[in-house]
Write a protein that holds these residues in place. Structure first.
Motif, PDB file in Angstrom:
ATOM      1  N   THR A 120      12.620 -67.900  15.686  1.00 26.73           N
ATOM      2  CA  THR A 120      13.709 -66.969  15.384  1.00 26.73           C
ATOM      3  C   THR A 120      13.324 -66.047  14.241  1.00 26.73           C
ATOM      4  O   THR A 120      13.524 -64.829  14.309  1.00 26.73           O
ATOM      5  CB  THR A 120      14.992 -67.748  15.032  1.00 26.73           C
ATOM      6  OG1 THR A 120      15.340 -68.587  16.132  1.00 26.73           O
ATOM      7  CG2 THR A 120      16.138 -66.812  14.721  1.00 26.73           C
ATOM      8  N   ASN A 121      12.737 -66.635  13.181  1.00 24.06           N
ATOM      9  CA  ASN A 121      12.300 -65.826  12.042  1.00 24.06           C
ATOM     10  C   ASN A 121      11.236 -64.811  12.457  1.00 24.06           C
ATOM     11  O   ASN A 121      11.281 -63.651  12.060  1.00 24.06           O
ATOM     12  CB  ASN A 121      11.759 -66.716  10.917  1.00 24.06           C
ATOM     13  CG  ASN A 121      12.851 -67.510  10.237  1.00 24.06           C
ATOM     14  OD1 ASN A 121      14.029 -67.184  10.360  1.00 24.06           O
ATOM     15  ND2 ASN A 121      12.476 -68.555   9.525  1.00 24.06           N
TER      16      ASN A 121
ATOM     17  N   ARG B 268       9.507 -59.450  13.708  1.00 28.32           N
ATOM     18  CA  ARG B 268       8.887 -58.546  14.692  1.00 28.32           C
ATOM     19  C   ARG B 268       9.825 -57.387  15.004  1.00 28.32           C
ATOM     20  O   ARG B 268       9.410 -56.231  15.056  1.00 28.32           O
ATOM     21  CB  ARG B 268       8.536 -59.312  15.966  1.00 28.32           C
ATOM     22  CG  ARG B 268       7.745 -58.501  16.962  1.00 28.32           C
ATOM     23  CD  ARG B 268       7.373 -59.301  18.217  1.00 28.32           C
ATOM     24  NE  ARG B 268       6.663 -60.512  17.918  1.00 28.32           N
ATOM     25  CZ  ARG B 268       7.114 -61.748  18.135  1.00 28.32           C
ATOM     26  NH1 ARG B 268       8.304 -61.921  18.684  1.00 28.32           N
ATOM     27  NH2 ARG B 268       6.403 -62.806  17.834  1.00 28.32           N
ATOM     28  N   SER B 269      11.115 -57.687  15.184  1.00 31.09           N
ATOM     29  CA  SER B 269      12.059 -56.616  15.505  1.00 31.09           C
ATOM     30  C   SER B 269      12.218 -55.666  14.324  1.00 31.09           C
ATOM     31  O   SER B 269      12.316 -54.463  14.504  1.00 31.09           O
ATOM     32  CB  SER B 269      13.380 -57.191  15.979  1.00 31.09           C
ATOM     33  OG  SER B 269      14.336 -57.208  14.995  1.00 31.09           O
ATOM     34  N   GLU B 270      12.211 -56.198  13.090  1.00 33.21           N
ATOM     35  CA  GLU B 270      12.282 -55.327  11.911  1.00 33.21           C
ATOM     36  C   GLU B 270      11.040 -54.453  11.798  1.00 33.21           C
ATOM     37  O   GLU B 270      11.132 -53.265  11.488  1.00 33.21           O
ATOM     38  CB  GLU B 270      12.450 -56.174  10.639  1.00 33.21           C
ATOM     39  CG  GLU B 270      13.831 -56.777  10.499  1.00 33.21           C
ATOM     40  CD  GLU B 270      13.937 -57.736   9.320  1.00 33.21           C
ATOM     41  OE1 GLU B 270      12.954 -57.859   8.548  1.00 33.21           O
ATOM     42  OE2 GLU B 270      14.993 -58.363   9.180  1.00 33.21           O
ATOM     43  N   LEU B 271       9.867 -55.041  12.062  1.00 36.38           N
ATOM     44  CA  LEU B 271       8.623 -54.260  12.017  1.00 36.38           C
ATOM     45  C   LEU B 271       8.619 -53.181  13.090  1.00 36.38           C
ATOM     46  O   LEU B 271       8.200 -52.049  12.839  1.00 36.38           O
ATOM     47  CB  LEU B 271       7.409 -55.184  12.182  1.00 36.38           C
ATOM     48  CG  LEU B 271       7.088 -56.071  10.988  1.00 36.38           C
ATOM     49  CD1 LEU B 271       5.989 -57.072  11.335  1.00 36.38           C
ATOM     50  CD2 LEU B 271       6.678 -55.240   9.789  1.00 36.38           C
TER      51      LEU B 271
END
Length: 199
Positions: free
Chosen positions: A48-49, A54-57
Motif C-alpha cells: 500500500t505504501n 508510486r502514485s505520488e511520483l
C-alpha cells in the motif's frame, strides 16, 4: 499388589511422547501461522505504501511534464477587414496569432495551424512588450525552430473571407524542451499532440 505390567508402561510412555510431540507440533504450526499472518500484514502495508509513493511520483512526474507546456500562451484575433462607406465587408480577413514563451526553457518547432488544412503563411519574432501591440517584428521561417525563454513570435494566416476565417480557428503546435509535442486550441485547451504520421 501384583507385578507391574511392563507391556503397558512402554505404551503409556509412547502415548505421552506422542501427545507431547503433537502439542509441540501444534504450537509450532500456530507460531508459524502467526508469523505468516504478520508477514502478510507487513507486506500488504508495504505494498500500500509503495503504491501510494508510486502514485505520488507519477503525479509529480505528470505535473513536471505539463509544467512548461502550461506556460506557453497563445493570443489570437481577427484583423484586416475592410468596410466600405456603407459598412459592407469588401476586403479579406486573417488571423493574427501571438505565441509567448513564459517558461524558463526554450520550445521547439513552433507553428500554427488554421482549421485542419492551413498553416500560417508568415511568422515574425516580436519583443515581448509587443505581444498585444502592432509591432510587426522580424520575419522568421516557419515553423519557428527555437523560441527562447521569455520570447514571443507572431503568426499570420492567409487572407480569407470572414466566413473562412471564422471556420478555420487557430491551433498552436510546439515541442517542449523535453521533446513532448503539444497543441493548444483557440479556446486554450492544452493536450499532447499526436506524432506526425500516427492515427
Amino acid at each position: 499388589m501384583g507385578p507391574v505390567q511392563w507391556g503397558d508402561v512402554p505404551s503409556w510412555v509412547a502415548a505421552i511422547f506422542a501427545g507431547g510431540a503433537a502439542w509441540f507440533a501444534y504450537q509450532t504450526i500456530k507460531s508459524q501461522r502467526q508469523q505468516i499472518a504478520e508477514q502478510q500484514r507487513f507486506i500488504a502495508e508495504q505494498s500500500t505504501n509503495l503504491a501510494l509513493e508510486r502514485s505520488e511520483l507519477c503525479a509529480a512526474a505528470e505535473d513536471r511534464k505539463w509544467a512548461q507546456a502550461r506556460q506557453i500562451h497563445m493570443h489570437h484575433r481577427q484583423a484586416g477587414t475592410i468596410n466600405d462607406s456603407e459598412g459592407n465587408v469588401i476586403g479579406p480577413d486573417c488571423w493574427i496569432v501571438t505565441v509567448q514563451n513564459s517558461s524558463g526553457s526554450p520550445v521547439h518547432r513552433v507553428d500554427v495551424r488554421f482549421g485542419v488544412a492551413y498553416l500560417a503563411s508568415e511568422a515574425y519574432e516580436i519583443p515581448p512588450s509587443a505581444v498585444h501591440g502592432p509591432n510587426p517584428g522580424e520575419p522568421r521561417a516557419r515553423p519557428v525552430h527555437l523560441l527562447g525563454a521569455g520570447r514571443a513570435v507572431r503568426f499570420l494566416s492567409q487572407r480569407w473571407s470572414a466566413a473562412t476565417v471564422h471556420n478555420n480557428r487557430p491551433c498552436l503546435i510546439f515541442t517542449d524542451d523535453n521533446g513532448v509535442r503539444w497543441e493548444v486550441d483557440s479556446y486554450g485547451k492544452l493536450e499532447e499532440a499526436p506524432e506526425a504520421g500516427s492515427t
